[in-house]
Design an enzyme around this catalytic site. Structure first.
Site, mmCIF file in Angstrom:
data_model
loop_
_atom_site.group_PDB
_atom_site.id
_atom_site.type_symbol
_atom_site.label_atom_id
_atom_site.label_comp_id
_atom_site.label_asym_id
_atom_site.label_seq_id
_atom_site.Cartn_x
_atom_site.Cartn_y
_atom_site.Cartn_z
ATOM 1 N N GLY A 13 0.821 -1.212 0.000
ATOM 2 C CA GLY A 13 0.000 0.000 0.000
ATOM 3 C C GLY A 13 0.852 1.258 0.000
ATOM 4 O O GLY A 13 2.082 1.196 0.064
ATOM 5 N N ASP A 14 0.171 2.396 -0.131
ATOM 6 C CA ASP A 14 0.831 3.714 -0.102
ATOM 7 C C ASP A 14 1.846 3.895 -1.220
ATOM 8 O O ASP A 14 2.818 4.641 -1.074
ATOM 9 C CB ASP A 14 1.528 3.956 1.255
ATOM 10 C CG ASP A 14 0.608 3.691 2.419
ATOM 11 O OD1 ASP A 14 -0.552 4.123 2.337
ATOM 12 O OD2 ASP A 14 1.036 3.048 3.382
ATOM 13 N N LYS A 17 -0.773 5.412 -5.626
ATOM 14 C CA LYS A 17 -1.837 5.101 -6.604
ATOM 15 C C LYS A 17 -2.738 6.305 -6.859
ATOM 16 O O LYS A 17 -3.219 6.484 -7.963
ATOM 17 C CB LYS A 17 -2.684 3.920 -6.106
ATOM 18 C CG LYS A 17 -1.912 2.629 -5.982
ATOM 19 C CD LYS A 17 -2.768 1.532 -5.398
ATOM 20 C CE LYS A 17 -3.147 1.778 -3.961
ATOM 21 N NZ LYS A 17 -2.043 1.782 -2.991
ATOM 22 N N LYS A 19 -1.914 9.494 -6.935
ATOM 23 C CA LYS A 19 -1.277 10.387 -7.913
ATOM 24 C C LYS A 19 -1.389 9.809 -9.327
ATOM 25 O O LYS A 19 -1.717 10.512 -10.279
ATOM 26 C CB LYS A 19 0.207 10.600 -7.551
ATOM 27 C CG LYS A 19 0.893 11.333 -8.664
ATOM 28 C CD LYS A 19 2.344 11.676 -8.469
ATOM 29 C CE LYS A 19 2.881 12.087 -9.844
ATOM 30 N NZ LYS A 19 4.143 12.762 -9.841
ATOM 31 N N GLY A 41 -5.651 5.811 1.848
ATOM 32 C CA GLY A 41 -5.330 7.238 1.837
ATOM 33 C C GLY A 41 -4.674 7.571 0.518
ATOM 34 O O GLY A 41 -3.539 7.169 0.285
ATOM 35 N N HIS A 42 -5.397 8.234 -0.357
ATOM 36 C CA HIS A 42 -4.852 8.554 -1.683
ATOM 37 C C HIS A 42 -4.572 10.051 -1.770
ATOM 38 O O HIS A 42 -5.484 10.869 -1.696
ATOM 39 C CB HIS A 42 -5.843 8.113 -2.777
ATOM 40 C CG HIS A 42 -5.904 6.622 -2.906
ATOM 41 N ND1 HIS A 42 -6.778 5.968 -3.723
ATOM 42 C CD2 HIS A 42 -5.164 5.667 -2.318
ATOM 43 C CE1 HIS A 42 -6.574 4.655 -3.619
ATOM 44 N NE2 HIS A 42 -5.599 4.457 -2.768
ATOM 45 N N GLN A 223 -4.800 -0.025 -1.158
ATOM 46 C CA GLN A 223 -3.811 -0.913 -0.533
ATOM 47 C C GLN A 223 -2.886 -1.517 -1.615
ATOM 48 O O GLN A 223 -2.715 -0.921 -2.668
ATOM 49 C CB GLN A 223 -4.483 -2.004 0.313
ATOM 50 C CG GLN A 223 -5.202 -1.475 1.555
ATOM 51 C CD GLN A 223 -6.622 -1.065 1.319
ATOM 52 O OE1 GLN A 223 -7.364 -1.709 0.601
ATOM 53 N NE2 GLN A 223 -7.031 0.037 1.917
HETATM 54 P P1 IMP Z 1 -7.364 -2.671 7.799
HETATM 55 O O1 IMP Z 1 -7.411 -2.559 6.313
HETATM 56 O O2 IMP Z 1 -7.744 -1.386 8.492
HETATM 57 O O3 IMP Z 1 -8.099 -3.850 8.320
HETATM 58 O O4 IMP Z 1 -5.824 -2.900 8.206
HETATM 59 C C1 IMP Z 1 -5.145 -4.120 7.910
HETATM 60 C C2 IMP Z 1 -3.701 -3.841 7.508
HETATM 61 O O5 IMP Z 1 -3.689 -3.174 6.261
HETATM 62 C C3 IMP Z 1 -2.915 -2.938 8.469
HETATM 63 O O6 IMP Z 1 -1.560 -3.344 8.476
HETATM 64 C C4 IMP Z 1 -3.017 -1.563 7.833
HETATM 65 O O7 IMP Z 1 -1.961 -0.712 8.214
HETATM 66 C C5 IMP Z 1 -2.953 -1.961 6.375
HETATM 67 N N1 IMP Z 1 -3.586 -0.981 5.490
HETATM 68 C C6 IMP Z 1 -4.903 -0.812 5.271
HETATM 69 N N2 IMP Z 1 -5.118 0.171 4.379
HETATM 70 C C7 IMP Z 1 -3.916 0.615 4.009
HETATM 71 C C8 IMP Z 1 -3.470 1.606 3.081
HETATM 72 O O8 IMP Z 1 -4.253 2.276 2.393
HETATM 73 N N3 IMP Z 1 -2.128 1.759 2.982
HETATM 74 C C9 IMP Z 1 -1.246 1.015 3.684
HETATM 75 N N4 IMP Z 1 -1.606 0.085 4.558
HETATM 76 C C10 IMP Z 1 -2.929 -0.121 4.718
#
Ligand code: IMP
Length: 427
Positions: A13-14, A17, A19, A41-42, A223
């Site tokens: 993730g992060d 995407k 941008k 978070g985009h 993600q």
């Molecule tokens: P959840 O999606 O809130 O259930 O979190 C599960 C895992 O996914 C955790 O390690 C979060 O930090 C990670 N995670 C969820 N959404 C994102 C994202 O948009 N970016 C990075 N990590 C994410």
């Protein structure tokens, strides 16, 4: 030339995407979020402004673009309304939004349970965003989930909510938590339904009509594949599948319409939350990359863990999702290093492996096998073409292509829309 492009995060993730979606959205007719919810978070920057989107698709800034929140998403209606109000307050007043009537609603008890499950896990936290994402998906599969379309039918919603609360309140009480009263939740969510009713529709019918018209459709993953519920580093994953394979199911279109996949990756690796991370760095180098890349979570503000580029993880994403081209993000962050390393294999219990093991127990024992390439000192944020990049930087890109078997189509050298080098035109 493809008219349907899937943007997939290939790491944890992060990757940037938002941008990239915004960049391609300039020529898109439709932008579709197909999984996840407001855990994403985009970040998008243009014209000197910066926006952070969580559940709304990244095409929202262009009034011409149809933005779809598809059936595979979990939607927190309150968060959507807050996000829309925030956008409107900053001048984004004209937009087209379509929310699937089949998307699952994130209910208040999902957020309570997300926090509770984490605190009952003792030391074995997943490190979730606590947005209720996992519990909402769990209810969907347990067939007690409430869907966005349900909020438009007072009697049907009442019945669904009563059935769900009967089970959820039992669970909450067993965990020593306060149960939810029917009336307050019902009134609150009926009101959200009223506020969002103009957006809620059958987005599968709509998307198929757009396909008929040969519209340009961008599918915006949230993600990354390493956080995929099916093929990620289970159990340290999210509860949906960010891979391109999930697009048809999660949007209500046929698989044959997914015809090009752009894998988005950072020039290094980051991870938020818990779980093994073979190329993780610490000390000065981690600090250098974290500060230059502003590696702090958009949703939770947590400092991101930082590591070298992991070609084994990327090959995993390529295998399970399909990746036709790469968008290499945050490339400017690496300027100033003497050497840069790429992980090309793992050593597991004395044996070299080139795949991601299925268990966390094994993955935690994997040691990275690196190749080293020379770094470059020059700042590159102002560079507008591939040829102008420092020789060592181009060499690094060549090595990434060599070890992943995927060509780089885009190189991002800064957060702004304009700081994007196109190596290969995708549409
Ligand atoms: P959840 O999606 O809130 O259930 O979190 C599960 C895992 O996914 C955790 O390690 C979060 O930090 C990670 N995670 C969820 N959404 C994102 C994202 O948009 N970016 C990075 N990590 C994410």
């Amino acid at each position: 030339m493809s008219n349907r492009l899937v943007i997939v995060g290939t790491q944890w993730g992060d990757e940037g995407k938002g941008k990239i979606t915004d960049f391609f959205a300039q020529n898109a007719d439709v932008v579709v979020r197909y999984q996840g919810g407001n855990n994403a978070g985009h970040t998008i920057a243009f014209d000197g402004q910066k926006f952070a989107l969580q559940s709304i698709p990244s095409g929202i800034f262009n009034p011409r673009i149809k933005n779809v929140m598809a059936n595979g998403m979990v939607v927190n209606p309150k968060a959507v309304l807050t996000e829309l109000a925030g956008l409107e307050a900053r001048g984004v007043k004209e937009y087209q939004l379509f929310i699937s009537n089949r998307a699952t609603v994130v209910m208040p008890y999902h957020m309570t349970l997300d926090g509770a499950y984490e605190s009952f896990k003792g030391g074995k936290l997943i490190g979730t965003t606590k947005k209720g994402i996992g519990p909402a998906y769990a209810d969907k599969y347990n067939r007690i989930g409430i869907r966005m379309g349900d909020l438009l039918d007072a009697d049907y919603f009442a019945e669904r909510l009563r059935d769900a609360l009967a089970i959820k309140n039992m669970e909450l009480e067993m965990l020593g938590l306060e149960p939810y009263g029917f009336d307050a939740v019902y009134e609150e969510y009926m009101e959200y339904g009223r506020c969002l009713s103009r957006y809620i529709c059958d987005t599968s019918v709509m998307l198929n009509a757009e396909i008929e018209k040969n519209s340009r459709i961008l599918f915006e993953g949230a993600q990354g594949v390493m956080l995929c519920i099916e093929n990620g580093t289970f159990p340290y994953v999210t509860s949906s599948s960010p891979s391109a394979a999930s697009v048809p199911l999660n949007t209500g279109i046929a698989p044959r319409y997914v015809d090009r996949v752009l894998g988005v990756c950072k020039a290094y690796t980051t991870r938020v939350g818990e779980g093994p991370f073979p190329t993780e760095l610490d000390g000065d180098l981690a600090h250098y990359i974290r500060e230059r890349g502003h590696e702090y979570g958009t949703v939770t503000g947590r400092p991101r863990r930082v590591g070298y580029f992991d070609a084994v993880a990327l090959n995993h994403a390529r295998r399970v999702s399909g990746v036709d081209y790469l968008a290499l993000m945050l490339f400017d962050v690496l300027s100033g290093l003497d050497v840069v390393k790429i992980c090309v294999a793992y050593e597991l219990d004395g044996k070299r492996i080139e795949h991601v093991p299925s268990t966390i127990a094994e993955y935690a024992r994997c040691k990275p096998v690196y190749v080293e390439v020379p770094g470059w000192k020059e700042e590159i944020g102002h560079i507008g073409s591939y040829d102008e990049l420092p020789v060592a930087a181009k060499n690094y890109i060549g090595k990434i292509e060599e070890f992943t078997g995927v060509k780089v189509a885009i190189v991002s050298v800064g957060p702004d829309r304009t700081q994007t080098i196109t190596v290969k035109q995708l549409w």
